[in-house]
Design a protein around this motif. Sequence first.
Motif, PDB file in Angstrom:
ATOM      1  N   ILE A   1      15.506 -11.071 -17.882  1.00  0.00           N
ATOM      2  CA  ILE A   1      15.261  -9.732 -17.342  1.00  0.00           C
ATOM      3  C   ILE A   1      16.420  -9.354 -16.420  1.00  0.00           C
ATOM      4  CG2 ILE A   1      13.690  -8.281 -15.980  1.00  0.00           C
ATOM      5  CD1 ILE A   1      11.461 -10.279 -16.685  1.00  0.00           C
ATOM      6  N   ILE A   2      16.881  -8.119 -16.546  1.00  0.00           N
ATOM      7  CA  ILE A   2      17.902  -7.594 -15.639  1.00  0.00           C
ATOM      8  C   ILE A   2      17.198  -6.848 -14.512  1.00  0.00           C
ATOM      9  CG2 ILE A   2      19.968  -6.185 -15.418  1.00  0.00           C
ATOM     10  CD1 ILE A   2      20.202  -8.615 -17.314  1.00  0.00           C
ATOM     11  N   ARG A   3      17.399  -7.314 -13.301  1.00  0.00           N
ATOM     12  CA  ARG A   3      16.729  -6.698 -12.160  1.00  0.00           C
ATOM     13  C   ARG A   3      17.161  -5.245 -11.985  1.00  0.00           C
ATOM     14  NH1 ARG A   3      18.613 -11.830  -9.949  1.00  0.00           N
ATOM     15  NH2 ARG A   3      16.862 -13.239  -9.488  1.00  0.00           N
ATOM     16  N   ASP A   4      16.243  -4.460 -11.428  1.00  0.00           N
ATOM     17  CA  ASP A   4      16.534  -3.046 -11.232  1.00  0.00           C
ATOM     18  C   ASP A   4      15.687  -2.534 -10.075  1.00  0.00           C
ATOM     19  OD1 ASP A   4      17.578  -0.540 -11.594  1.00  0.00           O
ATOM     20  OD2 ASP A   4      16.824  -0.262 -13.631  1.00  0.00           O
ATOM     21  N   GLU A   5      16.002  -1.342  -9.624  1.00  0.00           N
ATOM     22  CA  GLU A   5      15.165  -0.682  -8.629  1.00  0.00           C
ATOM     23  C   GLU A   5      13.925  -0.154  -9.330  1.00  0.00           C
ATOM     24  OE1 GLU A   5      18.828   1.025  -5.851  1.00  0.00           O
ATOM     25  OE2 GLU A   5      17.417   2.406  -6.823  1.00  0.00           O
ATOM     26  N   ILE A   6      12.782  -0.385  -8.716  1.00  0.00           N
ATOM     27  CA  ILE A   6      11.531   0.136  -9.273  1.00  0.00           C
ATOM     28  C   ILE A   6      11.260   1.449  -8.555  1.00  0.00           C
ATOM     29  CG2 ILE A   6       9.167  -0.429  -9.892  1.00  0.00           C
ATOM     30  CD1 ILE A   6      11.309  -2.468 -10.795  1.00  0.00           C
ATOM     31  N   GLU A   7      11.634   2.520  -9.198  1.00  0.00           N
ATOM     32  CA  GLU A   7      11.543   3.819  -8.534  1.00  0.00           C
ATOM     33  C   GLU A   7      10.094   4.216  -8.318  1.00  0.00           C
ATOM     34  OE1 GLU A   7      14.055   6.879 -10.099  1.00  0.00           O
ATOM     35  OE2 GLU A   7      15.430   5.412 -10.924  1.00  0.00           O
TER      36      GLU A   7
ATOM     37  N   ALA B   1      20.658 -16.080 -13.725  1.00  0.00           N
ATOM     38  CA  ALA B   1      21.669 -15.945 -14.784  1.00  0.00           C
ATOM     39  C   ALA B   1      21.803 -17.263 -15.547  1.00  0.00           C
ATOM     40  CB  ALA B   1      22.994 -15.484 -14.186  1.00  0.00           C
ATOM     41  N   ASN B   2      22.993 -17.864 -15.535  1.00  0.00           N
ATOM     42  CA  ASN B   2      23.220 -19.086 -16.305  1.00  0.00           C
ATOM     43  C   ASN B   2      23.031 -20.361 -15.491  1.00  0.00           C
ATOM     44  OD1 ASN B   2      23.876 -17.917 -18.838  1.00  0.00           O
ATOM     45  ND2 ASN B   2      25.822 -17.256 -17.960  1.00  0.00           N
ATOM     46  N   ALA B   3      22.518 -20.225 -14.295  1.00  0.00           N
ATOM     47  CA  ALA B   3      22.276 -21.414 -13.467  1.00  0.00           C
ATOM     48  C   ALA B   3      21.093 -22.209 -14.036  1.00  0.00           C
ATOM     49  CB  ALA B   3      21.989 -20.999 -12.031  1.00  0.00           C
ATOM     50  N   GLU B   4      20.976 -23.443 -13.596  1.00  0.00           N
ATOM     51  CA  GLU B   4      19.881 -24.286 -14.062  1.00  0.00           C
ATOM     52  C   GLU B   4      18.546 -23.726 -13.551  1.00  0.00           C
ATOM     53  OE1 GLU B   4      19.623 -26.983 -16.053  1.00  0.00           O
ATOM     54  OE2 GLU B   4      21.711 -26.613 -16.582  1.00  0.00           O
ATOM     55  N   PRO B   5      17.511 -23.768 -14.391  1.00  0.00           N
ATOM     56  CA  PRO B   5      16.205 -23.269 -13.952  1.00  0.00           C
ATOM     57  C   PRO B   5      15.575 -24.164 -12.893  1.00  0.00           C
ATOM     58  CG  PRO B   5      16.033 -24.266 -16.128  1.00  0.00           C
ATOM     59  CD  PRO B   5      17.490 -24.209 -15.802  1.00  0.00           C
ATOM     60  N   VAL B   6      14.856 -23.547 -11.965  1.00  0.00           N
ATOM     61  CA  VAL B   6      14.175 -24.269 -10.889  1.00  0.00           C
ATOM     62  C   VAL B   6      12.677 -24.252 -11.168  1.00  0.00           C
ATOM     63  CG1 VAL B   6      13.648 -24.288  -8.424  1.00  0.00           C
ATOM     64  CG2 VAL B   6      15.950 -23.673  -9.209  1.00  0.00           C
TER      65      VAL B   6
ATOM     66  N   GLY C   1      20.898  -5.092 -11.248  1.00  0.00           N
ATOM     67  CA  GLY C   1      21.937  -5.407 -12.221  1.00  0.00           C
ATOM     68  C   GLY C   1      22.161  -6.882 -12.450  1.00  0.00           C
ATOM     69  N   THR C   2      21.507  -7.743 -11.644  1.00  0.00           N
ATOM     70  CA  THR C   2      21.661  -9.188 -11.838  1.00  0.00           C
ATOM     71  C   THR C   2      20.593  -9.704 -12.802  1.00  0.00           C
ATOM     72  OG1 THR C   2      20.300  -9.651  -9.888  1.00  0.00           O
ATOM     73  CG2 THR C   2      22.684  -9.523  -9.573  1.00  0.00           C
ATOM     74  N   GLU C   3      20.853 -10.865 -13.346  1.00  0.00           N
ATOM     75  CA  GLU C   3      19.982 -11.423 -14.380  1.00  0.00           C
ATOM     76  C   GLU C   3      19.114 -12.549 -13.826  1.00  0.00           C
ATOM     77  OE1 GLU C   3      20.683 -14.369 -18.152  1.00  0.00           O
ATOM     78  OE2 GLU C   3      22.033 -12.642 -18.000  1.00  0.00           O
ATOM     79  N   VAL C   4      17.846 -12.572 -14.241  1.00  0.00           N
ATOM     80  CA  VAL C   4      16.952 -13.668 -13.909  1.00  0.00           C
ATOM     81  C   VAL C   4      16.268 -14.110 -15.203  1.00  0.00           C
ATOM     82  CG1 VAL C   4      15.000 -12.145 -13.349  1.00  0.00           C
ATOM     83  CG2 VAL C   4      15.085 -14.452 -12.397  1.00  0.00           C
ATOM     84  N   ARG C   5      16.137 -15.436 -15.356  1.00  0.00           N
ATOM     85  CA  ARG C   5      15.480 -15.976 -16.548  1.00  0.00           C
ATOM     86  C   ARG C   5      14.197 -16.696 -16.130  1.00  0.00           C
ATOM     87  NH1 ARG C   5      18.199 -20.011 -18.673  1.00  0.00           N
ATOM     88  NH2 ARG C   5      19.785 -20.117 -17.053  1.00  0.00           N
TER      89      ARG C   5
ATOM     90  N   MET D   1       0.826  -1.209   0.000  1.00  0.00           N
ATOM     91  CA  MET D   1       0.000   0.000   0.000  1.00  0.00           C
ATOM     92  C   MET D   1       0.857   1.254   0.000  1.00  0.00           C
ATOM     93  SD  MET D   1      -3.151  -0.552  -0.335  1.00  0.00           S
ATOM     94  CE  MET D   1      -3.800   1.045   0.147  1.00  0.00           C
ATOM     95  N   SER D   2       2.069   1.171   0.502  1.00  0.00           N
ATOM     96  CA  SER D   2       2.939   2.348   0.546  1.00  0.00           C
ATOM     97  C   SER D   2       3.618   2.589  -0.788  1.00  0.00           C
ATOM     98  CB  SER D   2       4.016   2.166   1.629  1.00  0.00           C
ATOM     99  OG  SER D   2       4.957   1.189   1.224  1.00  0.00           O
ATOM    100  N   GLY D   3       3.503   1.624  -1.709  1.00  0.00           N
ATOM    101  CA  GLY D   3       4.057   1.818  -3.046  1.00  0.00           C
ATOM    102  C   GLY D   3       5.523   1.472  -3.175  1.00  0.00           C
ATOM    103  N   LYS D   4       6.107   0.787  -2.190  1.00  0.00           N
ATOM    104  CA  LYS D   4       7.512   0.402  -2.282  1.00  0.00           C
ATOM    105  C   LYS D   4       7.624  -0.839  -3.159  1.00  0.00           C
ATOM    106  CE  LYS D   4       8.455   2.119   2.382  1.00  0.00           C
ATOM    107  NZ  LYS D   4       8.791   1.733   3.756  1.00  0.00           N
ATOM    108  N   LEU D   5       8.392  -0.737  -4.242  1.00  0.00           N
ATOM    109  CA  LEU D   5       8.497  -1.819  -5.211  1.00  0.00           C
ATOM    110  C   LEU D   5       9.952  -2.155  -5.478  1.00  0.00           C
ATOM    111  CD1 LEU D   5       5.925  -0.277  -7.698  1.00  0.00           C
ATOM    112  CD2 LEU D   5       5.443  -2.056  -6.035  1.00  0.00           C
ATOM    113  N   GLU D   6      10.203  -3.402  -5.786  1.00  0.00           N
ATOM    114  CA  GLU D   6      11.570  -3.795  -6.104  1.00  0.00           C
ATOM    115  C   GLU D   6      11.563  -5.049  -6.978  1.00  0.00           C
ATOM    116  OE1 GLU D   6      12.310  -6.409  -2.029  1.00  0.00           O
ATOM    117  OE2 GLU D   6      13.502  -4.631  -2.399  1.00  0.00           O
ATOM    118  N   GLY D   7      12.695  -5.361  -7.586  1.00  0.00           N
ATOM    119  CA  GLY D   7      12.816  -6.596  -8.377  1.00  0.00           C
ATOM    120  C   GLY D   7      12.697  -6.359  -9.866  1.00  0.00           C
ATOM    121  N   ILE D   8      11.847  -7.162 -10.518  1.00  0.00           N
ATOM    122  CA  ILE D   8      11.680  -7.026 -11.971  1.00  0.00           C
ATOM    123  C   ILE D   8      10.522  -6.099 -12.314  1.00  0.00           C
ATOM    124  CG2 ILE D   8      12.642  -9.330 -12.383  1.00  0.00           C
ATOM    125  CD1 ILE D   8       9.738 -10.247 -12.997  1.00  0.00           C
TER     126      ILE D   8
END
Length: 757
Positions: A384-390, A341-346, A365-369, A294-301
């Motif tokens: 997707i390259i993770r980033d701050e969701i301003e 990144a290049n790790a095996e998918p879970v 700056g890290t990668e998630v597939r 509710m406060s609008g704090k967002l992060e991740g992809i």
Amino acid sequence: MNTIVQFMKRHYKILLIVLVAAIGLWSFMPKTKSNDPEKDKALLELLTFVIERGHYSPVAIDDIFSKGIYKDYIAALDPSKRFFLQSDMDEFSQYETKIDDEIKDKDLTFFELTYSRLMKRMEESKGYYKTVLESPFDFTINEDINTDYEKMPYAKDVDALKERWRKQIKLSTLSSYVDKIKLREDIAKNKDKSPTEKLEEYKSKLGTKITPELEKKFLDNLAKEKNEAPKSNEQLEKETRESTLKSLNEYFGFIKDLDREDWFSVFVNSIASRFDPHTSYFAPDEKERFDVSMSGKLEGIGARLQKKNDFTEISELISGGPAWRGKQLEAGDVVLKVAQANAEPVDVVGMRLDDVVKKIKGPKGTEVRLTVKKTDGTIKIITIIRDEIEIEETYAKSSIVEKNGLKYGVIYLPKFYIDFENKDSRDAGKDIAIEVERLKKENVKGIIIDVRDNGGGSLKTVVDIGGLFIEQGPIVQIKSAAGKKEVLYDRDSKVEWDGPLVIMTNSFSASASEILAAAMQDYKRAVIIGSKQTYGKGTVQNVIDLNQFVKGNTYGDLGALKTTTQKFYRINGGSTQLEGVSSDIVMPDRYAYLKMGERDVDNAMPWDKIDAADYKVWDKQTNFDLAIAKSKTRLQNNAQMKLIDENAKWLDERNKENIYSLQIDKFKQEQKVLEDTNKKYKSIADYTNPFQFKSLPYEQELMKKDETLKEKRDRWHESLSKDIYVEEAIHVLDDLQANGNGKQLTTKIKKEKLMKS
């Protein structure tokens, strides 16, 4: 969808009555330890007590109610029917009409039975998947799997259950195996390309900038691939089985971390949600997450996730976030696997939502597939390259566009935000007023307000925004559980904007978005353009801290209850519940035929009507009806609109297909057919309208010093230039001009009437 949460004291009267009664009732509760069954009984009694007295329209706790809990709870425990046997269900079914009695008697027999049986079946299942994955799969065998778990019967015995596990694991492994083969083929096909060319392709696919560290890592991997000999099919098949085993081990590791209290929360929520879809129980940690959202704090992809049976679905993309910028992930996509990144998918099918979120989130700056199943049935891997969701990207913003020498303004409002703790901070009402004033200074001749995908927020800001476009008058009516009706008014006689106005909605516009659209439609103040109807959420929820009801609480944190306490109504008296707001101009979208609204939930509250408020229709827009008629004529002949509608019907048909071949050639062919059909609809995404969108002068000055802001606005303007819905909204604004282009249409309509007579 975001909930309209009212914190104004005048809406707490009925809750205060409940509170006073509850304090007396719970003052003499026995003192027991946290996680004790006595705490669960106390929570059950407290929860039903508060809901029955605080809910807008509490249903009777009877046999029908019991059947609803039974269905929802069992589905929540075992959505893909891979744990319970038919014999378990035969045993459970004797409680189908007794849960209501157990609630009243604080009897936990049914919960204890299902909980202990689930733990037993889950422990047994560990042996099933480990045995399956010990030996190579034969993907040449002609067999298939039906993934319509809802209609699937429970396994009749252990052998049938083992076979179900085998097929489900085989499907997951086959999907990964085909992906690995395709990757090997792509590497071979692109072996002559330089590392620089491949890097540029990678950047283009991501649709965003990457860090120097990630760029180096990508080039290092290319060098590694170049020196490695291509892996055989046998090696790839073995790798996929090992990866699947790791995923399932990890899944059961998560399950092991869950305690009895977690599963009891599932049971309690099955009870709460039977009152209506928006009434739910928040365990202590869930309450904390709700406060953050509710406060609008967002992060991740930059994506919101929701649980649908055993699957995790993308419910919304956050404007400006990396997923939104990448343009590959969409609302409705189902996340099947997550890889770092290049790790095996879970494999995340069946995993708790919290645990899926933890895997997707990560440092900037890290990668998630993500391996996702698209709404058309195709399986895609999205990087997707993770980033701050301003937080800035959740605020209102505006742009200017020109047509026929006239300027028009576009205001995008992603949510009706407000800070309840700080009245001096930004809120949607204040910000829209500022954007309107800025557009007026640029001498715009019409304004579009875009609330597509806007799930709601603060009710106060809706009233403030509606008041910018009318003289004094009502905006929304609210009815409480006690039957008392309240009308929320705009009491400021000033009209901030009296020119042509268009509001854009879609089937994901909900709650506060629907109030604004409904009010402007009833006043005939704005033309509503969008999906056939909006989401259809016409209820108001309050979040109630349950700890306040217990005097001398020794149980520990009891969590909170979000319950429906009010319904809101249009000023014409009709509810937006279920029916939503019907567009004046209906434009097809790719989700038009899918069941995704409030009306598709079995226990949603009904539509009803109350007396209309006293309001005066806006009479300063003389060619309102002609502009709507002209738009409808234009859309009937629009080839792109016809293609979108055709795509929507195809998606609806695809959504009903649940059978997948487990034979590799057939599986590949199925995927190829889907991909080929998708190519037919590729022009929808490639569409470009004839308009250019620009930032306002003040923002252009800021962008000279702020490259990040410039990049964000460039991306937004690019998306606007590819938006056929915005294009039509601009045409409508043009048709609404006082000297409008409606004369020829008027003559045509008159001629048609004369011919008919």
